[in-house]
Design an enzyme around this catalytic site. Structure first.
Site, PDB file in Angstrom:
ATOM      1  N   TRP A  66       7.774 -44.288 -51.949  1.00  0.00           N
ATOM      2  CA  TRP A  66       7.360 -45.439 -52.753  1.00  0.00           C
ATOM      3  C   TRP A  66       5.961 -45.916 -52.345  1.00  0.00           C
ATOM      4  O   TRP A  66       5.505 -46.959 -52.765  1.00  0.00           O
ATOM      5  CB  TRP A  66       8.402 -46.566 -52.667  1.00  0.00           C
ATOM      6  CG  TRP A  66       9.632 -46.260 -53.486  1.00  0.00           C
ATOM      7  CD1 TRP A  66       9.842 -45.180 -54.302  1.00  0.00           C
ATOM      8  CD2 TRP A  66      10.833 -47.052 -53.564  1.00  0.00           C
ATOM      9  NE1 TRP A  66      11.090 -45.242 -54.884  1.00  0.00           N
ATOM     10  CE2 TRP A  66      11.725 -46.377 -54.446  1.00  0.00           C
ATOM     11  CE3 TRP A  66      11.251 -48.250 -52.975  1.00  0.00           C
ATOM     12  CZ2 TRP A  66      12.988 -46.885 -54.761  1.00  0.00           C
ATOM     13  CZ3 TRP A  66      12.510 -48.753 -53.280  1.00  0.00           C
ATOM     14  CH2 TRP A  66      13.371 -48.074 -54.168  1.00  0.00           C
ATOM     15  N   ASN A  97       6.270 -41.477 -44.409  1.00  0.00           N
ATOM     16  CA  ASN A  97       4.890 -40.963 -44.310  1.00  0.00           C
ATOM     17  C   ASN A  97       3.918 -41.773 -45.174  1.00  0.00           C
ATOM     18  O   ASN A  97       3.259 -41.256 -46.057  1.00  0.00           O
ATOM     19  CB  ASN A  97       4.828 -39.477 -44.658  1.00  0.00           C
ATOM     20  CG  ASN A  97       5.317 -39.178 -46.057  1.00  0.00           C
ATOM     21  OD1 ASN A  97       6.087 -39.953 -46.615  1.00  0.00           O
ATOM     22  ND2 ASN A  97       4.875 -38.074 -46.626  1.00  0.00           N
ATOM     23  N   ASP A 155       9.503 -36.131 -42.674  1.00  0.00           N
ATOM     24  CA  ASP A 155       9.151 -35.651 -44.010  1.00  0.00           C
ATOM     25  C   ASP A 155       7.654 -35.663 -44.281  1.00  0.00           C
ATOM     26  O   ASP A 155       6.922 -36.549 -43.875  1.00  0.00           O
ATOM     27  CB  ASP A 155       9.844 -36.471 -45.091  1.00  0.00           C
ATOM     28  CG  ASP A 155       9.653 -35.813 -46.440  1.00  0.00           C
ATOM     29  OD1 ASP A 155      10.018 -34.638 -46.554  1.00  0.00           O
ATOM     30  OD2 ASP A 155       9.084 -36.439 -47.338  1.00  0.00           O
ATOM     31  N   ASN A 279       5.403 -29.421 -52.670  1.00  0.00           N
ATOM     32  CA  ASN A 279       5.756 -28.842 -51.384  1.00  0.00           C
ATOM     33  C   ASN A 279       7.188 -29.210 -51.015  1.00  0.00           C
ATOM     34  O   ASN A 279       7.492 -30.387 -50.921  1.00  0.00           O
ATOM     35  CB  ASN A 279       4.792 -29.366 -50.306  1.00  0.00           C
ATOM     36  CG  ASN A 279       4.913 -28.581 -49.027  1.00  0.00           C
ATOM     37  OD1 ASN A 279       5.394 -27.460 -49.023  1.00  0.00           O
ATOM     38  ND2 ASN A 279       4.498 -29.179 -47.920  1.00  0.00           N
ATOM     39  N   ASP A 306      12.801 -36.214 -54.040  1.00  0.00           N
ATOM     40  CA  ASP A 306      11.468 -36.140 -53.428  1.00  0.00           C
ATOM     41  C   ASP A 306      10.435 -36.779 -54.370  1.00  0.00           C
ATOM     42  O   ASP A 306       9.326 -36.264 -54.554  1.00  0.00           O
ATOM     43  CB  ASP A 306      11.086 -34.688 -53.088  1.00  0.00           C
ATOM     44  CG  ASP A 306       9.854 -34.611 -52.175  1.00  0.00           C
ATOM     45  OD1 ASP A 306       9.341 -35.673 -51.771  1.00  0.00           O
ATOM     46  OD2 ASP A 306       9.418 -33.481 -51.873  1.00  0.00           O
ATOM     47  N   HIS A 310       1.609 -39.674 -57.458  1.00  0.00           N
ATOM     48  CA  HIS A 310       0.206 -39.449 -57.116  1.00  0.00           C
ATOM     49  C   HIS A 310      -0.661 -39.960 -58.260  1.00  0.00           C
ATOM     50  O   HIS A 310      -0.287 -39.854 -59.432  1.00  0.00           O
ATOM     51  CB  HIS A 310      -0.076 -37.957 -56.902  1.00  0.00           C
ATOM     52  CG  HIS A 310       0.386 -37.446 -55.575  1.00  0.00           C
ATOM     53  ND1 HIS A 310      -0.164 -37.854 -54.381  1.00  0.00           N
ATOM     54  CD2 HIS A 310       1.371 -36.573 -55.259  1.00  0.00           C
ATOM     55  CE1 HIS A 310       0.462 -37.241 -53.380  1.00  0.00           C
ATOM     56  NE2 HIS A 310       1.394 -36.462 -53.879  1.00  0.00           N
ATOM     57  N   GLY A 325       3.267 -32.785 -55.045  1.00  0.00           N
ATOM     58  CA  GLY A 325       4.328 -33.761 -55.295  1.00  0.00           C
ATOM     59  C   GLY A 325       4.503 -34.098 -56.754  1.00  0.00           C
ATOM     60  O   GLY A 325       3.552 -34.068 -57.534  1.00  0.00           O
TER      61      GLY A 325
END
Lengths: 433, 312
Positions: A66, A97, A155, A279, A306, A310, A325
């Site tokens: 998020w 991350n 992750d 990925n 996942d 972006h 992503g």
């Protein structure tokens, strides 16, 4: 937290809940935020007529980004949770991350507070397995847990040192936290896409399946040895799925795969479009088929999206330069329903198990419509065909690999704790005096 | 194993403990004589330290001298050990010099047992690697028994061994020794500081000092956490703050009369909060003081100066 909700009766939906064995047209009464009663002919003041719709336990997504804190231009807790709700997800695990990385108790307590105020769905905080995700020093997992951490994860990067990973598993076991692992060996994963025929023809550097398989094997061996509770996320290759199968009864291990690895292949590399970088990368058809088969047979326990928003500036680039992503929340159910269920590769019941029951059991106390369970549910029109349009996406970003595609099966409403958090039904709710 | 060696505590019995404790008490009260007429008069004790040591080396030397022994002390610095002479060659040399007892400290587990095979002298293990440190365990039982009013008072009490069990020779010696004294033992450590087979001793594993008190610990035995376990390679502990929060002994843990022990040297603020090292519930000063008497007793038994059969 939310206030105790008013009573609501959902009438006439086809209720499918693999965990409690429900698969019939019936009524459901929600009261005080919980499932209060299931049975035909329920009556009450506030009702929703759901004839022709399917009612499932709310979906659970253990893998979402998020982008908060740090990249609120791409997603926020508010927009991410709204996107989750639009996809029928009622519980989500947020990956660490971010910027800064979630590796300090004070960041966790801050996130927990913001979730309470800003999230439409239940959200859990996953914290970094090692400080700064640098693969060296373990995080203060016990203090992080006290601050509200739900699990630990590496992750996005993976853990390159088996020694650090092993220590992390041992320490997570002491801390009582499950470990979500991103399995990727960076010495092998040097490319941007799967190292297959389309990559060869297009001249794009490829990463072999072994990059995932070698790291998955290491993780499974260490999980077996340490006894830690380990979840392998986004399994995308046939061999990794097979390895999970081998270790299933030998370790406290579960695994998921994603909607895109179940429905798309590396043929898309031929477009040279940065949109399709992800990925682990999209794999050839054989992998897609075997991963789907592993999900069908229960070797892979469930689906996680996942969800990785972006900005356009990170995606509208050559494949090699694009950020990896895909958005996932809003299209997950429809994509798998369209590609696997409607093509008889997966039963609807197994799909609900994989999106609700199994991940719900993994996070605990979610994924069922049994009486007394939280009133978290998804109302779906399986017959509705819709086109994924950028202007209709709820997420703050637009990087869905399904843009322009026609999918079948669409969320009509999502309920968390008895309250509608996604609502395309408005007029169906009838107040009766 | 030969009767007069003190190599490990794996087979120690309650009778062994009583023998050592009684003799240590005699030693402490001067009943074994002094430097000129002591029990070790005419005996030669060799201290061979292949690894640095302060309190252990000093207390062995003091004990030997006070009871009248000749003491030869070789350490890693300024001896053939530094030149790379092997353990076995050193022991053979000391044996040729007709030592009555060889006290050995070495960085590798099993060194004491190996040395014993190459000498007729009694072999006393002063700590070998992660293996054993039997005189530490004996002096711990002595200190605890002095504090509680006799060895019998240890029977049925509960001791929690806290911290870096994995790397600790002290842990490997105190566990069987406390058990021989009739105590119940539990381990308190994160999995990263326990052997993979944490059930090797068949003991409960507890995950914090707070939980150890709930388990009913009468004694908290804190182990030293070597700094490199927190900084080097792949650290086994995330931070001092987290370690101290869950595995550090603080004043509140000693409020109800629970006793604190530590083999030293203490990392204040890590294993033990700084203000409780000399708390009235802390036996740490007593442990250090017990070292001379217990090691004197051990040397007397090892050299045959006092005739008692001992199996330790």
């Amino acid at each position: 937290m939310r206030e105790a909700s008013r009573e609501l009766i959902i009438r006439g939906a086809h209720v499918l809940d693999p965990l409690s064995g429900l698969d019939e047209v019936t009524d459901v009464r929600l009261a005080a935020g919980r499932v209060a009663e299931v049975g035909a002919g329920l009556r009450g003041a506030r009702r929703l007529d759901a004839d022709g719709l399917h009612l499932f336990p709310g979906f659970v997504d253990v893998h979402a980004h998020w982008r908060t804190p740090g990249r609120e231009d791409e997603e926020t807790i508010e927009t991410g949770s709204a996107a989750a709700a639009a996809g029928g997800f009622t519980s989500v695990v947020m990956m660490p991350n971010t910027d800064p990385i979630v590796d300090k108790p004070v960041i966790v307590s801050g996130l927990v507070r913001r979730i309470e105020n800003e999230s439409r769905v239940r959200a859990h905080v996953s914290v970094a397995l090692h400080e700064g995700l640098r693969g060296e020093r373990l995080t203060e997992m016990r203090l992080l847990k006290e601050a509200g951490a739900f699990c630990v994860s590496d992750d996005g990067l993976g853990t390159q040192s088996a020694g650090v990973l092993r220590n992390g598993m041992l320490y997570a076991k002491t801390a009582g936290l499950p470990v979500i692992l991103h399995c990727e060996d960076h010495t092998l994963a040097t490319g941007a896409v799967h190292d297959g025929v389309p990559a060869a023809l297009a001249g794009i550097p490829g990463s072999p399946a072994s990059a995932e398989d070698a790291a998955t094997a290491t993780a499974l061996v260490l999980a077996t040895e340490t006894g830690a509770k380990v979840h392998i996320t986004h399994v995308s290759t046939a061999l990794s799925a097979g390895l999970v199968g081998y270790f299933k009864d030998r370790a406290d291990v579960t695994a998921d795969t994603t909607p895109h690895h179940l429905t798309l292949t590396d043929e898309l590399v031929g477009t040279l479009d940065g949109m399709y970088r992800v990925n682990p990368p999209l794999r050839p058809e054989k992998h897609r088929r075997d991963v789907g088969e592993a999900l069908r047979g229960g070797i892979l326990d469930f689906v996680a999206t996942d969800h990785a928003p972006h900005s356009l500036s990170e995606k509208d680039l050559p494949l090699e330069e694009a950020a990896p992503g895909f958005l996932g929340h809003e299209t997950a159910f429809a994509a798998i329903h369209t590609e696997l269920v409607l093509k008889d590769k997966l039963s609807l019941s197994r799909l609900i198990e994989a999106m609700a029951s199994a991940p719900g059991r993994w996070i605990g106390g979610a994924g069922t419509l049994g009486v007394g369970a939280p009133a978290d549910l998804a109302l779906v029109d399986l017959s509705e065909e819709w086109t994924v349009r950028p202007e209709e996406m709820v997420s703050r970003s637009r990087n869905s690999p399904y843009l322009g595609q026609k999918l079948r099966g669409r969320l009509v409403g999502t309920v968390v704790g008895g309250e509608l958090v996604y609502d395309r039904i408005g007029e169906r709710v009838g107040e009766r005096v | 194993m030969r009767a007069r060696d003190f190599i490990g505590t794996q087979d120690v019995t309650r009778e062994d403990l009583r023998t050592v404790l009684d003799l240590a008490q005699d030693f402490a009260k001067g009943r074994l004589g002094g430097p000129t007429d002591g029990a070790l008069s005419g005996k030669t004790v060799c201290l061979a330290f292949f690894e640095a040591s302060t309190r252990t080396a000093v207390s062995f030397e003091l004990a030997a001298r006070r009871a009248g022994a000749h003491v030869i002390s070789i350490s890693e610095k300024g001896s053939a050990i530094q030149k790379g002479e092997s353990l076995v060659d050193t022991v053979v040399t000391l044996d040729a010099l007709e030592a009555d007892a060889i006290v050995i400290r070495h960085p590798a587990a099993g060194a004491a047992r190996l040395a014993a095979r190459h000498t007729g002298a009694a072999l006393v293990n002063a700590g070998d690697g992660r293996g054993q440190h039997p005189t530490q365990a004996l002096l711990d039982v002595y200190a605890l028994s002095e504090a509680l009013g006799g060895l019998d008072e240890l029977d049925g009490r509960r001791v929690a061994v806290v911290g870096d069990v994995l790397h600790s020779r002290v842990a490997r010696s105190v566990i069987p020794t406390f058990q021989a004294a009739g105590m119940e033992v539990a381990l308190v450590a994160p999995r990263t500081l326990l052997p993979l087979e944490a059930h090797a001793w068949n003991l409960p594993v507890i995950s914090s000092v707070d939980d150890a008190l709930d388990w009913g610990a009468d004694v908290l035995y804190a182990l030293r956490l070597q700094k490199e376990r927190m900084t080097e390679g792949s650290p086994r502990v995330p931070s001092v703050a987290e370690y101290a929060r869950y595995y550090g002994v603080a004043r509140r843990h000693l409020a109800t009369g629970t006793l604190l022990m530590h083999p030293g040297p203490v990392n204040r603020g890590v294993e033990v909060s700084g203000d409780v090292v000399f708390d009235h519930s802390s036996l740490i000063p007593t442990q250090v003081a017990s070292g001379v008497a217990v090691r004197g007793a051990v040397l007397a038994l090892a050299t045959g100066a006092v005739g008692m059969e001992i199996a330790a």
